[in-house]
Design a protein around this motif. Structure first.
Motif, PDB file in Angstrom:
ATOM      1  N   MET A   1      -8.652  14.323 -33.580  1.00  0.00           N
ATOM      2  CA  MET A   1      -7.322  14.679 -34.065  1.00  0.00           C
ATOM      3  C   MET A   1      -7.449  15.922 -34.944  1.00  0.00           C
TER       4      MET A   1
ATOM      5  N   VAL B   1      -0.030  16.287 -36.825  1.00  0.00           N
ATOM      6  CA  VAL B   1      -1.253  15.689 -36.302  1.00  0.00           C
ATOM      7  C   VAL B   1      -1.268  15.879 -34.798  1.00  0.00           C
TER       8      VAL B   1
ATOM      9  N   SER C   1      -3.311  15.250 -31.291  1.00  0.00           N
ATOM     10  CA  SER C   1      -4.330  14.371 -30.729  1.00  0.00           C
ATOM     11  C   SER C   1      -4.993  15.020 -29.523  1.00  0.00           C
TER      12      SER C   1
ATOM     13  N   CYS D   1       5.842   8.445 -39.668  1.00  0.00           N
ATOM     14  CA  CYS D   1       5.207   9.224 -38.608  1.00  0.00           C
ATOM     15  C   CYS D   1       6.092   9.137 -37.377  1.00  0.00           C
TER      16      CYS D   1
ATOM     17  N   CYS E   1       5.162   9.006 -34.304  1.00  0.00           N
ATOM     18  CA  CYS E   1       4.537   8.378 -33.134  1.00  0.00           C
ATOM     19  C   CYS E   1       5.262   7.089 -32.742  1.00  0.00           C
TER      20      CYS E   1
ATOM     21  N   HIS F   1      -2.276   7.904 -37.375  1.00  0.00           N
ATOM     22  CA  HIS F   1      -2.028   9.297 -37.772  1.00  0.00           C
ATOM     23  C   HIS F   1      -1.821   9.412 -39.276  1.00  0.00           C
TER      24      HIS F   1
ATOM     25  N   ARG G   1      -5.188   8.969 -40.805  1.00  0.00           N
ATOM     26  CA  ARG G   1      -6.028  10.162 -40.657  1.00  0.00           C
ATOM     27  C   ARG G   1      -5.670  11.221 -41.702  1.00  0.00           C
TER      28      ARG G   1
END
Length: 222
Positions: free
Chosen positions: A29, A47, A49, A64, A66, A79, A82
């Motif tokens: 990432m 972020v 990937s 996030c 996602c 994410h 991270r």
């Protein structure tokens, strides 16, 4: 799994109950804090990937973009984890081995990754090998007191080539972008609005170390 064991790329799937933490540490990432929608926005990070997906993480709101996070709003996706690890907000746990960490860890953010140590505290971690910071005597060694853009200039994969006199250089960044740096005018064509971007700093380092010609075009030993 006992916390005294070290997680490697081979046994990473068995590293504790929280696989999102393992994924946040080991998957490829890239966390960015000064580009696109995250530019000049406190608490926002992009972020990217390995699959090519891009998600916006808002650390101030704890969100996030996602899909997993949308269906699990009360939990923390990989994410968000991270970002926390890459910026040093959260120390990298002891049980994750240096060879299991993604090579891109913390390379494109102003923060500095930290690694938890045995006494329960945290120490800064070298991005290249995951060890506690102890810079060797080399021009690209990262020191804890360095400014964030200087750290990026030192540790990112950046190619510098002399372009033309007086003092114009081409910089090829890890993101495959190319910019022109004028060391005499102290300007760069990159979108960074800081007084001295990482590209200017990297060119200065390479000139000082004799890795590229001086601004007058002469070789370092001339």
């Amino acid at each position: 799994m006992a916390t005294t064991e070290t997680t490697t790329k081979i046994d990473v799937e068995e590293a504790g109950p929280d696989k999102r933490t393992v994924a946040a540490l080991t998957e490829v990432m890239t966390v960015l804090d000064s580009i696109g929608r995250a530019r000049d926005a406190l608490g926002l990070f992009l972020v990217n990937s390995s699959s090519g997906s891009e998600y916006l993480v808002d650390t101030s709101q704890g969100t996030c973009e996602c899909p997993w996070q949308q269906y699990n709003p009360r939990q923390e996706c990989k994410h968000r984890k991270r970002v926390a690890f890459a910026t040093g907000e959260r120390p990298i746990p002891e049980w994750i081995g240096a060879d299991a960490l993604d090579d891109q860890f913390g390379m494109h953010v102003d923060g500095e990754p930290r690694r938890a140590v045995a006494d329960g505290s945290a120490a800064q971690a070298r991005v290249d090998d995951g060890s506690v910071t102890d810079p060797a005597e080399d021009p690209f060694a990262v020191h804890s007191e360095d400014e964030p853009r200087t750290k990026r200039a030192q540790r990112e994969s950046i190619d510098v080539a002399f372009l033309e006199q007086p003092g114009v250089y081409e910089v090829h960044s890890a993101s495959d972008s190319r910019y022109e740096v004028d060391v005499l005018e102290e300007t760069c064509t990159c979108p960074d609005t800081a007084d001295r971007c990482k590209h200017l700093r990297r060119v200065d380092i390479e000139i000082r170390e004799g890795l590229v010609p001086r601004p007058d075009g002469k070789l370092p030993d001339a």
